[in-house]
Design an enzyme around this catalytic site. Sequence first.
Site, short mmCIF file in Angstrom:
data_model
loop_
_atom_site.label_atom_id
_atom_site.label_comp_id
_atom_site.label_asym_id
_atom_site.label_seq_id
_atom_site.Cartn_x
_atom_site.Cartn_y
_atom_site.Cartn_z
N HIS A 46 -81.21 -54.50 95.49
CA HIS A 46 -81.24 -55.69 94.62
C HIS A 46 -82.53 -55.69 93.81
O HIS A 46 -83.38 -56.57 93.98
CB HIS A 46 -81.14 -56.96 95.45
CG HIS A 46 -79.85 -57.08 96.23
ND1 HIS A 46 -79.61 -56.39 97.38
CD2 HIS A 46 -78.76 -57.85 96.01
CE1 HIS A 46 -78.40 -56.71 97.84
NE2 HIS A 46 -77.87 -57.58 97.03
N GLU A 62 -69.92 -56.81 94.11
CA GLU A 62 -70.45 -55.99 95.22
C GLU A 62 -69.31 -55.38 96.04
O GLU A 62 -69.49 -54.35 96.71
CB GLU A 62 -71.36 -56.83 96.14
CG GLU A 62 -72.70 -57.19 95.52
CD GLU A 62 -73.61 -58.00 96.44
OE1 GLU A 62 -74.79 -58.10 96.13
OE2 GLU A 62 -73.13 -58.56 97.45
#
Length: 284
Positions: A59, A240
């Site tokens: 991330h 995701e």
Amino acid sequence: MAKITASVFTSHVPAIGAALDLGKTAEPYWQPLFKGYEPSQQWMQDNQPDVIFLVFNDHATAFSLEMIPTFAIGTAAEYQPADEGWGPRPVPKVMGHPDLAAHIAQSVIQDDFDLTIVNKMDVDHGLTVPLSLMCGQPQAWPCPVIPFAVNVVQYPIPSGMRCFKLGQAIRKAIESYDQPLKVQIWGTGGMSHQLQGPRAGLINKEFDNAFLDQLIADPEGLAKKPHIDYIREAGSEGIELVMWLVARGAMADINGGNKPQVKHRFYHVPASNTAVGHLILENQ
Ligand code: DHB
Ligand code: FE
């Protein structure tokens, strides 16, 4: 030869890591979530792998907007938990498996997937939270882990089909490794969630449960789902979920083998802003 024994699918919500690290697992908000992973921790004890191939996303922690690999394989001997702004999580360092990772890189790159080789990387909640959920709070993680990072943060992101086919190439690579290792492949991230904009907080139980059903029964069909469907129905961060298709593509039935057995299925909302989904599929 090495064998893929099972695939594990789970969300990676960072607040789950914080709840564990701060001793909050028994609080009413968190208790039902952690209860859902008790059978998984037992299953891990009963089915110890030699190596975990862990598909996750970074991330903007190890990689920033300065450098964005689409697919990156960790070939290092070890990885430190990352400092994501409030200090590294108090969890063990992650031991790698450089030899198997190098073999997989060789095989998968020769199979026409362009992987970035990563010899140094700190690992963020995308990798450490799934380990915590499945393994609890041990002094050391139970086995070496090969981190495999997929870009799902900065567009263009790989398609579900590309992820699914990559899983097939990873299967071929692992099962041609000349050591009798039991390897689990984990697909992490998801499920529906959106962290920004007017739809922040979006959760879609119908989408998530249909995704779990189809991941089990019709993964090829699921791999055809276009990005726009994830974004519309599962929110901007629901994308995701394409990482789960890498792990599903590596299962035996995709390569002419038997259907996997569903050992555990769990779904819980909410955890932080996110719907938590979890599956364990065992090759037969
Ligand atoms: C949350 C979920 C994520 O997947 C993430 O990477 C960060 C935050 C959340 O629900 O808060
Ligand atoms: Fe995330």
